[in-house]
Motif scaffolding. Sequence first.
Motif, PDB file in Angstrom:
ATOM      1  N   ALA A  14       0.001  -8.632 -12.267  1.00 47.77           N
ATOM      2  CA  ALA A  14      -0.263  -8.132 -13.620  1.00 47.77           C
ATOM      3  C   ALA A  14       0.711  -8.788 -14.602  1.00 47.77           C
ATOM      4  O   ALA A  14       1.904  -8.931 -14.300  1.00 47.77           O
ATOM      5  CB  ALA A  14      -0.135  -6.627 -13.662  1.00 47.77           C
ATOM      6  N   GLY A  15       0.174  -9.199 -15.749  1.00 44.90           N
ATOM      7  CA  GLY A  15       0.974  -9.904 -16.743  1.00 44.90           C
ATOM      8  C   GLY A  15       0.926 -11.411 -16.609  1.00 44.90           C
ATOM      9  O   GLY A  15       1.382 -12.132 -17.501  1.00 44.90           O
ATOM     10  N   GLY A  16       0.377 -11.872 -15.500  1.00 45.18           N
ATOM     11  CA  GLY A  16       0.297 -13.304 -15.251  1.00 45.18           C
ATOM     12  C   GLY A  16      -0.895 -13.947 -15.923  1.00 45.18           C
ATOM     13  O   GLY A  16      -1.641 -13.300 -16.667  1.00 45.18           O
ATOM     14  N   THR A  77     -17.855 -29.217 -19.637  1.00 47.13           N
ATOM     15  CA  THR A  77     -16.981 -28.243 -18.979  1.00 47.13           C
ATOM     16  C   THR A  77     -16.584 -27.143 -19.942  1.00 47.13           C
ATOM     17  O   THR A  77     -16.304 -27.397 -21.112  1.00 47.13           O
ATOM     18  CB  THR A  77     -15.732 -28.946 -18.431  1.00 47.13           C
ATOM     19  N   VAL A  78     -16.539 -25.933 -19.404  1.00 50.53           N
ATOM     20  CA  VAL A  78     -16.065 -24.776 -20.163  1.00 50.53           C
ATOM     21  C   VAL A  78     -14.864 -24.192 -19.428  1.00 50.53           C
ATOM     22  O   VAL A  78     -14.799 -24.226 -18.199  1.00 50.53           O
ATOM     23  CB  VAL A  78     -17.186 -23.721 -20.351  1.00 50.53           C
ATOM     24  N   TYR A  79     -13.918 -23.680 -20.216  1.00 47.40           N
ATOM     25  CA  TYR A  79     -12.683 -23.128 -19.664  1.00 47.40           C
ATOM     26  C   TYR A  79     -12.508 -21.685 -20.109  1.00 47.40           C
ATOM     27  O   TYR A  79     -13.016 -21.274 -21.159  1.00 47.40           O
ATOM     28  CB  TYR A  79     -11.474 -23.936 -20.136  1.00 47.40           C
ATOM     29  N   LEU A  80     -11.754 -20.931 -19.328  1.00 52.56           N
ATOM     30  CA  LEU A  80     -11.361 -19.589 -19.725  1.00 52.56           C
ATOM     31  C   LEU A  80      -9.887 -19.427 -19.395  1.00 52.56           C
ATOM     32  O   LEU A  80      -9.515 -19.340 -18.215  1.00 52.56           O
ATOM     33  CB  LEU A  80     -12.190 -18.514 -19.010  1.00 52.56           C
ATOM     34  N   GLN A  81      -9.066 -19.428 -20.426  1.00 51.96           N
ATOM     35  CA  GLN A  81      -7.632 -19.180 -20.263  1.00 51.96           C
ATOM     36  C   GLN A  81      -7.408 -17.683 -20.318  1.00 51.96           C
ATOM     37  O   GLN A  81      -7.745 -17.042 -21.323  1.00 51.96           O
ATOM     38  CB  GLN A  81      -6.841 -19.885 -21.355  1.00 51.96           C
ATOM     39  N   MET A  82      -6.861 -17.137 -19.257  1.00 52.16           N
ATOM     40  CA  MET A  82      -6.662 -15.690 -19.165  1.00 52.16           C
ATOM     41  C   MET A  82      -5.172 -15.393 -19.093  1.00 52.16           C
ATOM     42  O   MET A  82      -4.505 -15.801 -18.135  1.00 52.16           O
ATOM     43  CB  MET A  82      -7.375 -15.140 -17.926  1.00 52.16           C
ATOM     44  N   ASN A  83      -4.660 -14.731 -20.116  1.00 50.31           N
ATOM     45  CA  ASN A  83      -3.255 -14.355 -20.181  1.00 50.31           C
ATOM     46  C   ASN A  83      -3.103 -12.842 -20.139  1.00 50.31           C
ATOM     47  O   ASN A  83      -4.071 -12.104 -20.360  1.00 50.31           O
ATOM     48  CB  ASN A  83      -2.624 -14.906 -21.461  1.00 50.31           C
ATOM     49  N   SER A  84      -1.894 -12.395 -19.877  1.00 46.36           N
ATOM     50  CA  SER A  84      -1.603 -10.950 -19.832  1.00 46.36           C
ATOM     51  C   SER A  84      -2.631 -10.209 -18.983  1.00 46.36           C
ATOM     52  O   SER A  84      -3.178  -9.182 -19.381  1.00 46.36           O
ATOM     53  CB  SER A  84      -1.581 -10.379 -21.259  1.00 46.36           C
ATOM     54  N   LEU A  85      -2.872 -10.719 -17.818  1.00 48.05           N
ATOM     55  CA  LEU A  85      -3.902 -10.152 -16.950  1.00 48.05           C
ATOM     56  C   LEU A  85      -3.537  -8.745 -16.492  1.00 48.05           C
ATOM     57  O   LEU A  85      -2.349  -8.429 -16.291  1.00 48.05           O
ATOM     58  CB  LEU A  85      -4.128 -11.062 -15.741  1.00 48.05           C
ATOM     59  N   LYS A  86      -4.579  -7.931 -16.372  1.00 49.12           N
ATOM     60  CA  LYS A  86      -4.433  -6.537 -15.954  1.00 49.12           C
ATOM     61  C   LYS A  86      -5.210  -6.309 -14.662  1.00 49.12           C
ATOM     62  O   LYS A  86      -6.191  -7.031 -14.391  1.00 49.12           O
ATOM     63  CB  LYS A  86      -4.982  -5.611 -17.041  1.00 49.12           C
ATOM     64  N   PRO A  87      -4.849  -5.302 -13.883  1.00 45.14           N
ATOM     65  CA  PRO A  87      -5.609  -5.014 -12.663  1.00 45.14           C
ATOM     66  C   PRO A  87      -7.103  -4.800 -12.934  1.00 45.14           C
ATOM     67  O   PRO A  87      -7.945  -5.168 -12.099  1.00 45.14           O
ATOM     68  CB  PRO A  87      -4.947  -3.748 -12.133  1.00 45.14           C
ATOM     69  N   GLU A  88      -7.435  -4.256 -14.095  1.00 44.51           N
ATOM     70  CA  GLU A  88      -8.842  -4.024 -14.415  1.00 44.51           C
ATOM     71  C   GLU A  88      -9.606  -5.304 -14.723  1.00 44.51           C
ATOM     72  O   GLU A  88     -10.829  -5.273 -14.901  1.00 44.51           O
ATOM     73  CB  GLU A  88      -8.986  -3.042 -15.581  1.00 44.51           C
ATOM     74  N   ASP A  89      -8.922  -6.439 -14.785  1.00 47.86           N
ATOM     75  CA  ASP A  89      -9.593  -7.734 -14.926  1.00 47.86           C
ATOM     76  C   ASP A  89     -10.086  -8.259 -13.582  1.00 47.86           C
ATOM     77  O   ASP A  89     -10.775  -9.280 -13.532  1.00 47.86           O
ATOM     78  CB  ASP A  89      -8.657  -8.765 -15.555  1.00 47.86           C
ATOM     79  N   THR A  90      -9.720  -7.585 -12.514  1.00 46.51           N
ATOM     80  CA  THR A  90     -10.144  -8.015 -11.185  1.00 46.51           C
ATOM     81  C   THR A  90     -11.665  -7.986 -11.077  1.00 46.51           C
ATOM     82  O   THR A  90     -12.300  -6.963 -11.351  1.00 46.51           O
ATOM     83  CB  THR A  90      -9.534  -7.107 -10.105  1.00 46.51           C
ATOM     84  N   ALA A  91     -12.239  -9.124 -10.700  1.00 43.50           N
ATOM     85  CA  ALA A  91     -13.694  -9.247 -10.616  1.00 43.50           C
ATOM     86  C   ALA A  91     -14.042 -10.642 -10.111  1.00 43.50           C
ATOM     87  O   ALA A  91     -13.168 -11.517 -10.018  1.00 43.50           O
ATOM     88  CB  ALA A  91     -14.329  -9.035 -11.989  1.00 43.50           C
ATOM     89  N   VAL A  92     -15.322 -10.831  -9.822  1.00 44.72           N
ATOM     90  CA  VAL A  92     -15.842 -12.175  -9.612  1.00 44.72           C
ATOM     91  C   VAL A  92     -16.290 -12.685 -10.980  1.00 44.72           C
ATOM     92  O   VAL A  92     -17.055 -12.000 -11.676  1.00 44.72           O
ATOM     93  CB  VAL A  92     -17.014 -12.190  -8.615  1.00 44.72           C
ATOM     94  N   TYR A  93     -15.800 -13.845 -11.351  1.00 43.78           N
ATOM     95  CA  TYR A  93     -16.117 -14.425 -12.654  1.00 43.78           C
ATOM     96  C   TYR A  93     -17.180 -15.508 -12.473  1.00 43.78           C
ATOM     97  O   TYR A  93     -17.037 -16.404 -11.627  1.00 43.78           O
ATOM     98  CB  TYR A  93     -14.858 -15.003 -13.291  1.00 43.78           C
ATOM     99  N   TYR A  94     -18.212 -15.415 -13.302  1.00 47.39           N
ATOM    100  CA  TYR A  94     -19.338 -16.340 -13.228  1.00 47.39           C
ATOM    101  C   TYR A  94     -19.441 -17.153 -14.518  1.00 47.39           C
ATOM    102  O   TYR A  94     -19.364 -16.601 -15.617  1.00 47.39           O
ATOM    103  CB  TYR A  94     -20.646 -15.582 -13.021  1.00 47.39           C
ATOM    104  N   CYS A  95     -19.687 -18.420 -14.351  1.00 46.90           N
ATOM    105  CA  CYS A  95     -19.942 -19.317 -15.470  1.00 46.90           C
ATOM    106  C   CYS A  95     -21.442 -19.328 -15.761  1.00 46.90           C
ATOM    107  O   CYS A  95     -22.267 -19.275 -14.834  1.00 46.90           O
ATOM    108  CB  CYS A  95     -19.458 -20.713 -15.091  1.00 46.90           C
ATOM    109  N   ASN A  96     -21.781 -19.398 -17.038  1.00 46.89           N
ATOM    110  CA  ASN A  96     -23.176 -19.457 -17.462  1.00 46.89           C
ATOM    111  C   ASN A  96     -23.341 -20.557 -18.500  1.00 46.89           C
ATOM    112  O   ASN A  96     -22.447 -20.750 -19.342  1.00 46.89           O
ATOM    113  CB  ASN A  96     -23.592 -18.111 -18.060  1.00 46.89           C
ATOM    114  N   ALA A  97     -24.470 -21.261 -18.429  1.00 45.80           N
ATOM    115  CA  ALA A  97     -24.713 -22.315 -19.415  1.00 45.80           C
ATOM    116  C   ALA A  97     -26.195 -22.409 -19.723  1.00 45.80           C
ATOM    117  O   ALA A  97     -27.033 -22.270 -18.824  1.00 45.80           O
ATOM    118  CB  ALA A  97     -24.205 -23.652 -18.898  1.00 45.80           C
TER     119      ALA A  97
END
Length: 121
Positions: A14-16, A77-97
Amino acid sequence: QVQLVESGGGLVQAGGSLRLSCAASGSIFNINAMGWYRQAPGKQRELVATIPRLGNTYYADSVKGRFTISRDNAKNTVYLQMNSLKPEDTAVYYCNAHIVRPITRVSQDYWGQGTQVTVSS
């Protein structure tokens, strides 16, 4: 054929921070909107962020100020920079285009295979 390949998921405290990438390849004429969705265990898939080819980005309220979506049109290409991560961000992340194929010139929806993001407390 068109393929979306995601990378960058993993385990973080968390916080990473983590940076997800999604590269589209194959027979592509153009790519309109790109985005990221996520699905946590027992929950429905939800929209995280989207970015059009040109224009303003959109973020879910839960990630505003912490996540940043960007894209490199030259690299498809698409990017997602994720900062200040929280436990509730836990998931499978899917890219869509929304990809336009050269022959049909019709925009179709494509999805990546998903990448796991786990945030420990």
